[in-house]
Design a protein around this motif. Sequence first.
Motif, PDB file in Angstrom:
ATOM      1  N   SER A   1      31.320 -76.836  38.609  1.00 29.07           N
ATOM      2  CA  SER A   1      30.647 -76.900  37.016  1.00 29.07           C
ATOM      3  C   SER A   1      29.698 -78.649  37.621  1.00 29.07           C
ATOM      4  O   SER A   1      29.438 -79.081  38.640  1.00 29.07           O
ATOM      5  CB  SER A   1      31.699 -77.259  36.395  1.00 29.07           C
ATOM      6  OG  SER A   1      32.052 -78.930  36.409  1.00 29.07           O
ATOM      7  N   LYS A   2      28.603 -78.400  37.361  1.00 28.08           N
ATOM      8  CA  LYS A   2      26.922 -79.399  37.748  1.00 28.08           C
ATOM      9  C   LYS A   2      27.312 -80.752  36.702  1.00 28.08           C
ATOM     10  O   LYS A   2      28.378 -80.278  35.691  1.00 28.08           O
ATOM     11  CB  LYS A   2      25.936 -78.895  36.472  1.00 28.08           C
ATOM     12  CG  LYS A   2      25.662 -77.651  37.103  1.00 28.08           C
ATOM     13  CD  LYS A   2      23.955 -77.234  36.822  1.00 28.08           C
ATOM     14  CE  LYS A   2      23.685 -76.040  37.671  1.00 28.08           C
ATOM     15  NZ  LYS A   2      22.190 -74.785  36.390  1.00 28.08           N
ATOM     16  N   GLN A   3      27.821 -81.833  37.517  1.00 27.18           N
ATOM     17  CA  GLN A   3      27.723 -82.940  36.874  1.00 27.18           C
ATOM     18  C   GLN A   3      26.758 -83.549  36.426  1.00 27.18           C
ATOM     19  O   GLN A   3      25.047 -83.228  36.108  1.00 27.18           O
ATOM     20  CB  GLN A   3      27.918 -83.815  38.358  1.00 27.18           C
ATOM     21  CG  GLN A   3      28.471 -85.267  38.237  1.00 27.18           C
ATOM     22  CD  GLN A   3      28.874 -85.981  39.436  1.00 27.18           C
ATOM     23  OE1 GLN A   3      28.243 -86.120  40.473  1.00 27.18           O
ATOM     24  NE2 GLN A   3      28.888 -86.606  38.854  1.00 27.18           N
ATOM     25  N   LYS A   4      27.604 -84.610  35.229  1.00 28.57           N
ATOM     26  CA  LYS A   4      26.855 -84.794  33.636  1.00 28.57           C
ATOM     27  C   LYS A   4      25.275 -86.248  34.595  1.00 28.57           C
ATOM     28  O   LYS A   4      25.665 -86.773  36.067  1.00 28.57           O
ATOM     29  CB  LYS A   4      27.082 -85.470  33.514  1.00 28.57           C
ATOM     30  CG  LYS A   4      26.411 -85.765  31.660  1.00 28.57           C
ATOM     31  CD  LYS A   4      26.883 -86.778  30.829  1.00 28.57           C
ATOM     32  CE  LYS A   4      26.037 -87.093  29.841  1.00 28.57           C
ATOM     33  NZ  LYS A   4      26.554 -87.619  28.639  1.00 28.57           N
TER      34      LYS A   4
ATOM     35  N   SER B   1      18.092 -79.762  29.404  1.00 27.25           N
ATOM     36  CA  SER B   1      18.748 -78.451  30.710  1.00 27.25           C
ATOM     37  C   SER B   1      19.420 -79.718  31.700  1.00 27.25           C
ATOM     38  O   SER B   1      18.740 -80.296  32.232  1.00 27.25           O
ATOM     39  CB  SER B   1      18.155 -77.665  30.541  1.00 27.25           C
ATOM     40  OG  SER B   1      17.241 -77.749  31.859  1.00 27.25           O
ATOM     41  N   HIS B   2      20.076 -79.277  32.216  1.00 28.28           N
ATOM     42  CA  HIS B   2      20.976 -79.375  33.357  1.00 28.28           C
ATOM     43  C   HIS B   2      19.646 -79.861  35.014  1.00 28.28           C
ATOM     44  O   HIS B   2      19.146 -80.765  35.222  1.00 28.28           O
ATOM     45  CB  HIS B   2      21.983 -79.248  34.397  1.00 28.28           C
ATOM     46  CG  HIS B   2      22.251 -80.381  35.315  1.00 28.28           C
ATOM     47  ND1 HIS B   2      22.873 -81.126  35.386  1.00 28.28           N
ATOM     48  CD2 HIS B   2      21.896 -79.991  36.783  1.00 28.28           C
ATOM     49  CE1 HIS B   2      23.286 -81.717  36.458  1.00 28.28           C
ATOM     50  NE2 HIS B   2      22.522 -80.621  37.564  1.00 28.28           N
TER      51      HIS B   2
END
Length: 63
Positions: free
Chosen positions: A3-6, A40-41
Amino acid sequence: MKSKQKIKSPCVNMCNLDENDVCLGCYRSAKEITIWGRSSHDEKREIMAKVREREKNSPFYSE
């Protein structure tokens, strides 16, 4: 898939816009500050790349 890190906001609670509408505290433009929460990320990554460039070009920058 990992998962993408915040991405944490670069805000340092020193809001002061220069003549180009760029904050002298976090180096984001007024528009970037406004849209940060709904970005978005990938958009946040793009903003952070611009932040790093602006910070490097700042007269306050030191390594």
